[in-house]
Design an enzyme around this catalytic site. Structure first.
Site, short mmCIF file in Angstrom:
data_model
loop_
_atom_site.label_atom_id
_atom_site.label_comp_id
_atom_site.label_asym_id
_atom_site.label_seq_id
_atom_site.Cartn_x
_atom_site.Cartn_y
_atom_site.Cartn_z
N GLU A 147 21.27 -13.93 -33.19
CA GLU A 147 21.02 -12.53 -33.58
C GLU A 147 21.74 -12.09 -34.85
O GLU A 147 22.43 -11.07 -34.86
CB GLU A 147 21.37 -11.60 -32.40
CG GLU A 147 20.56 -11.93 -31.16
CD GLU A 147 20.92 -11.06 -29.95
OE1 GLU A 147 21.84 -10.24 -30.03
OE2 GLU A 147 20.25 -11.22 -28.91
N GLU A 256 14.14 -17.53 -24.30
CA GLU A 256 14.68 -16.61 -23.29
C GLU A 256 13.54 -15.82 -22.67
O GLU A 256 13.62 -14.60 -22.48
CB GLU A 256 15.72 -15.66 -23.93
CG GLU A 256 16.84 -16.39 -24.64
CD GLU A 256 17.98 -15.50 -25.10
OE1 GLU A 256 18.05 -14.32 -24.69
OE2 GLU A 256 18.82 -15.99 -25.87
C1 XIL Z 1 22.51 -11.79 -21.26
C2 XIL Z 1 22.83 -12.41 -19.90
O1 XIL Z 1 21.62 -12.78 -19.29
C3 XIL Z 1 23.56 -11.40 -19.04
O2 XIL Z 1 23.98 -11.99 -17.81
C4 XIL Z 1 24.78 -10.85 -19.79
O3 XIL Z 1 25.38 -9.83 -19.03
C5 XIL Z 1 24.39 -10.31 -21.15
O4 XIL Z 1 23.69 -11.32 -21.88
N1 XIL Z 1 19.92 -12.26 -25.66
C6 XIL Z 1 20.73 -13.36 -25.54
C7 XIL Z 1 21.38 -13.64 -24.23
O5 XIL Z 1 20.82 -14.17 -26.46
O6 XIL Z 1 22.63 -14.26 -24.39
C8 XIL Z 1 21.52 -12.39 -23.38
O7 XIL Z 1 21.97 -12.81 -22.09
C9 XIL Z 1 20.21 -11.66 -23.30
C10 XIL Z 1 19.75 -11.22 -24.66
#
Ligand code: XIL
Length: 357
Positions: A147, A256
């Site tokens: 990001e 994701e």
């Molecule tokens: C999220 C996790 O799933 C949660 O458990 C945590 O509390 C916050 O982060 N983008 C990303 C991930 O790259 O690392 C994030 O994961 C979700 C958004």
């Protein structure tokens, strides 16, 4: 693109995990199928069985992020990560480390010169050498930077305003990739972000990737997070993105994936976006209606049709094993969500049957 015809869904009780068609077997040879796992030591026996039956890789959902793995300058928390690495080796799962340089879930001291005299630049180097070096040769890949691209073109900037950018300037991106490569000569190294398929943000991401490649950073691929909202999936932009990122010679991954069934303020996955949901807005706390599940199934199918058409797409990772484990139950606020292929009882949902049909 034409919507694939809806498949007949089984109406009897869900088959035992062993008799379910395996997602990874169906995609073998062209797509790696993964899911995010928080802690392999805390999987129930049934969750473990489901994971091993359907998935060929996992991404560390939290335990390898800067704050959990490196909570204080001289203290690392390797134990859950060692266990995860061992679990993956035992079961022949690929492991994707997530993530090295990110503005979230990173302790504030990382970005400051402290009493120990270490500058942010040194802290980043030390972190990468310790963490990547410890698991070198045992991980399939790292989401090296997460990001870093700006969401909007405000002030003509193409990079997000983060503590890393403020402390080190643009060069921290090149430094992070180069040091990751030095610490692990073989791991695949990725740039990962949300909304990378959106036309505007994509232009900025392509610029960053080109600059990294020109500077000799060994970027192997790009991870489009894919936190999408039901009925708002940008199929056309996704297809254009696959083609444009692949044209840089990069692997393209959906890293994701989830399909939120409850609307949210924006389509980003920015952890800073927060909102409260009232009880009335927690629409599906008693279960997700069949028509919503059917639309979700169709949209997952349409996505996979697209992924399977493009050989540049090498991996699809769901952000969680089943609905009960999804971060979308907590972000951007608390509500009962149903974004994945398996429900809270670990049974396959219509979307699963549509994908394996
Ligand atoms: C999220 C996790 O799933 C949660 O458990 C945590 O509390 C916050 O982060 N983008 C990303 C991930 O790259 O690392 C994030 O994961 C979700 C958004």
């Amino acid at each position: 693109m034409a919507t694939p015809p809806r498949k007949q869904l089984p109406n009897s009780a869900a088959p035992a995990i062993d008799s379910q068609p395996s997602l990874k077997a169906i995609s073998a040879g062209h797509l790696d199928i993964g899911c995010a796992v928080h802690d392999t030591q805390r999987l129930s026996p049934k969750e473990q069985q489901l994971l091993l039956h359907h998935f060929s890789s996992i991404t560390a959902e939290n335990v390898m992020k800067p704050e959990p793995i490196h909570p204080e300058p001289q203290r690392y928390r390797f134990e859950p990560v060692d266990a995860m690495v061992g679990f993956c080796e035992q079961h022949a799962l690929k492991l994707i480390g997530h993530t090295l340089a990110w503005h979230q879930q990173s302790p504030a001291w990382f970005f400051e010169t402290g009493d120990d005299g270490l500058s942010p630049k040194h802290r980043l180097s030390q972190h990468i050498a310790e963490v990547v070096g410890r698991y070198a040769g045992r991980l399939h890949a790292w989401d090296v930077v997460n990001e870093a691209v700006a969401d909007t073109a405000a002030n003509g900037e193409y990079l997000r305003d983060t503590p890393w950018l403020r402390a080190l300037g643009e060069d921290y991106l090149i430094q992070t990739f180069k040091e990751a490569r030095k610490a692990d000569p073989k791991a695949r190294l990725y740039y990962n972000d949300y909304n990378l398929e959106r036309r505007d943000k994509r232009a900025r991401a392509l610029k960053l990737l080109q600059r990294l490649l020109d500077a000799g950073a060994d970027v192997s691929g790009v991870g489009i997070q894919g936190h999408w909202i039901l009925d708002q999936v940008p199929f056309e932009e996704i297809e254009q993105s696959i083609e444009q990122y692949a044209a840089l010679g990069l692997e393209v991954m959906f890293t994701e994936l989830d399909l939120d069934v409850i609307d949210r303020p924006d389509c980003s996955a920015d952890l800073d976006v927060q909102r409260a949901y009232s009880l009335e807005e927690d629409l599906y706390r008693d279960g997700c209606p069949p028509d919503v599940l059917a639309r979700q199934a169709e949209q997952y199918a349409q996505l996979f049709q697209l992924f399977r058409q493009h050989p540049a797409v090498t991996r699809v990772t769901f952000w969680g094993l089943h609905d009960g484990q999804s971060w979308l139950n907590h972000w951007p606020g608390t509500r009962t969500n149903h974004p994945l292929l398996f429900d809270r009882a670990l049974n396959p949902k219509p979307a699963f049957w549509q994908l394996v049909g």
